[in-house]
Scaffold this motif. Structure first.
Motif, PDB file in Angstrom:
ATOM      1  N   LEU A 118      29.169  20.955  35.488  1.00 39.63           N
ATOM      2  CA  LEU A 118      29.119  22.026  34.496  1.00 39.63           C
ATOM      3  C   LEU A 118      27.906  21.902  33.592  1.00 39.63           C
ATOM      4  O   LEU A 118      27.449  20.807  33.274  1.00 39.63           O
ATOM      5  CB  LEU A 118      30.365  22.004  33.612  1.00 39.63           C
ATOM      6  CG  LEU A 118      31.678  22.448  34.238  1.00 39.63           C
ATOM      7  CD1 LEU A 118      32.800  22.302  33.230  1.00 39.63           C
ATOM      8  CD2 LEU A 118      31.586  23.887  34.697  1.00 39.63           C
ATOM      9  N   VAL A 119      27.423  23.065  33.148  1.00 45.87           N
ATOM     10  CA  VAL A 119      26.427  23.141  32.087  1.00 45.87           C
ATOM     11  C   VAL A 119      27.066  23.996  31.001  1.00 45.87           C
ATOM     12  O   VAL A 119      27.373  25.169  31.219  1.00 45.87           O
ATOM     13  CB  VAL A 119      25.111  23.781  32.588  1.00 45.87           C
ATOM     14  CG1 VAL A 119      24.141  23.966  31.437  1.00 45.87           C
ATOM     15  CG2 VAL A 119      24.517  22.941  33.701  1.00 45.87           C
ATOM     16  N   ILE A 120      27.294  23.403  29.842  1.00 42.71           N
ATOM     17  CA  ILE A 120      27.981  24.088  28.752  1.00 42.71           C
ATOM     18  C   ILE A 120      26.937  24.458  27.703  1.00 42.71           C
ATOM     19  O   ILE A 120      26.323  23.573  27.093  1.00 42.71           O
ATOM     20  CB  ILE A 120      29.075  23.200  28.137  1.00 42.71           C
ATOM     21  CG1 ILE A 120      30.014  22.688  29.234  1.00 42.71           C
ATOM     22  CG2 ILE A 120      29.837  23.953  27.053  1.00 42.71           C
ATOM     23  CD1 ILE A 120      30.965  21.590  28.786  1.00 42.71           C
ATOM     24  N   PRO A 121      26.709  25.761  27.476  1.00 45.75           N
ATOM     25  CA  PRO A 121      25.663  26.181  26.544  1.00 45.75           C
ATOM     26  C   PRO A 121      26.042  25.928  25.083  1.00 45.75           C
ATOM     27  O   PRO A 121      27.219  25.816  24.728  1.00 45.75           O
ATOM     28  CB  PRO A 121      25.525  27.679  26.831  1.00 45.75           C
ATOM     29  CG  PRO A 121      26.831  28.086  27.415  1.00 45.75           C
ATOM     30  CD  PRO A 121      27.370  26.884  28.124  1.00 45.75           C
ATOM     31  N   ALA A 122      25.018  25.863  24.232  1.00 43.01           N
ATOM     32  CA  ALA A 122      25.220  25.702  22.792  1.00 43.01           C
ATOM     33  C   ALA A 122      26.053  26.866  22.269  1.00 43.01           C
ATOM     34  O   ALA A 122      25.956  27.997  22.747  1.00 43.01           O
ATOM     35  CB  ALA A 122      23.875  25.645  22.080  1.00 43.01           C
ATOM     36  N   GLY A 123      26.915  26.585  21.298  1.00 43.95           N
ATOM     37  CA  GLY A 123      27.762  27.611  20.704  1.00 43.95           C
ATOM     38  C   GLY A 123      29.136  27.716  21.341  1.00 43.95           C
ATOM     39  O   GLY A 123      30.012  28.408  20.832  1.00 43.95           O
ATOM     40  N   THR A 124      29.360  27.025  22.433  1.00 48.39           N
ATOM     41  CA  THR A 124      30.640  27.081  23.144  1.00 48.39           C
ATOM     42  C   THR A 124      31.661  26.161  22.477  1.00 48.39           C
ATOM     43  O   THR A 124      31.324  25.091  21.989  1.00 48.39           O
ATOM     44  CB  THR A 124      30.449  26.646  24.614  1.00 48.39           C
ATOM     45  OG1 THR A 124      29.437  27.441  25.205  1.00 48.39           O
ATOM     46  CG2 THR A 124      31.737  26.779  25.408  1.00 48.39           C
ATOM     47  N   GLU A 125      32.906  26.599  22.455  1.00 51.32           N
ATOM     48  CA  GLU A 125      33.998  25.751  21.983  1.00 51.32           C
ATOM     49  C   GLU A 125      34.500  24.925  23.163  1.00 51.32           C
ATOM     50  O   GLU A 125      34.700  25.456  24.259  1.00 51.32           O
ATOM     51  CB  GLU A 125      35.154  26.593  21.430  1.00 51.32           C
ATOM     52  CG  GLU A 125      34.806  27.388  20.193  1.00 51.32           C
ATOM     53  CD  GLU A 125      34.577  26.510  18.980  1.00 51.32           C
ATOM     54  OE1 GLU A 125      35.366  25.568  18.756  1.00 51.32           O
ATOM     55  OE2 GLU A 125      33.597  26.757  18.255  1.00 51.32           O
ATOM     56  N   VAL A 126      34.696  23.635  22.944  1.00 44.96           N
ATOM     57  CA  VAL A 126      35.147  22.739  24.002  1.00 44.96           C
ATOM     58  C   VAL A 126      36.299  21.888  23.497  1.00 44.96           C
ATOM     59  O   VAL A 126      36.505  21.747  22.288  1.00 44.96           O
ATOM     60  CB  VAL A 126      33.998  21.820  24.485  1.00 44.96           C
ATOM     61  CG1 VAL A 126      32.923  22.613  25.195  1.00 44.96           C
ATOM     62  CG2 VAL A 126      33.415  21.017  23.349  1.00 44.96           C
ATOM     63  N   ASP A 127      37.059  21.339  24.435  1.00 45.27           N
ATOM     64  CA  ASP A 127      38.124  20.390  24.112  1.00 45.27           C
ATOM     65  C   ASP A 127      37.607  18.987  24.391  1.00 45.27           C
ATOM     66  O   ASP A 127      36.939  18.755  25.408  1.00 45.27           O
ATOM     67  CB  ASP A 127      39.367  20.643  24.973  1.00 45.27           C
ATOM     68  CG  ASP A 127      40.093  21.911  24.587  1.00 45.27           C
ATOM     69  OD1 ASP A 127      40.182  22.200  23.378  1.00 45.27           O
ATOM     70  OD2 ASP A 127      40.582  22.608  25.486  1.00 45.27           O
TER      71      ASP A 127
END
Length: 142
Positions: A118-127
């Motif tokens: 995965l590539v999770i972009p800035a601004g994303t909410e994550v657990d």
């Protein structure tokens, strides 16, 4: 001395030992001895008494003891990094399997994606799935 009385004494000794050790195993064996004492009082022969003791002891230690231990386990508050697992974090800089940055409760942490593809972009909410050293392992919220 009658066999039921011997089983009753064994049960009492095992329960007393359980009170001293708090392992939940000796108490289960004491319960098995108590059941066997009742069976012996009815007049069942010794080989069947031993069978009853064995079956009740095995069943109680294998199936009942784990539930008793879970019920008696302390349910204290998690603290330190353990308290962060399960919380929501905000991605500050892109998170990949190799690295990135997240903000957890006002603190900035290094992070990596739980799924390394995965590539999770800035601004994303994550657990926060786990904390590995000083790195938060995260997965996007759905």
């Amino acid at each position: 001395m009658d066999l039921w009385a011997i089983w009753l004494i064994i049960a009492a000794v095992l329960v007393a030992a359980e009170i001293a050790t708090l392992t939940a195993a000796l108490g289960m064996l004491g319960g098995a001895a108590l059941v066997t004492a009742a069976v012996a009082a009815v007049g069942v022969p010794l080989p069947f008494q031993l069978l009853v003791f064995t079956v009740v002891a095995v069943v109680s230690v294998v199936f009942v003891r784990p539930r008793v231990r879970r019920a008696l386990a302390p349910r204290g508050e998690r603290f330190g990094v353990d308290a962060l697992v399960g919380r929501t974090a905000h991605v500050v800089s892109e998170v990949t399997g190799a690295g990135g940055r997240v903000r957890i409760g006002g603190e900035e942490w290094t992070a990596r994606a739980y799924d390394e593809t995965l590539v999770i972009p800035a601004g994303t909410e994550v657990d926060v799935m786990e904390i590995s050293g000083a790195t938060a392992v995260v997965y996007p919220r759905e």
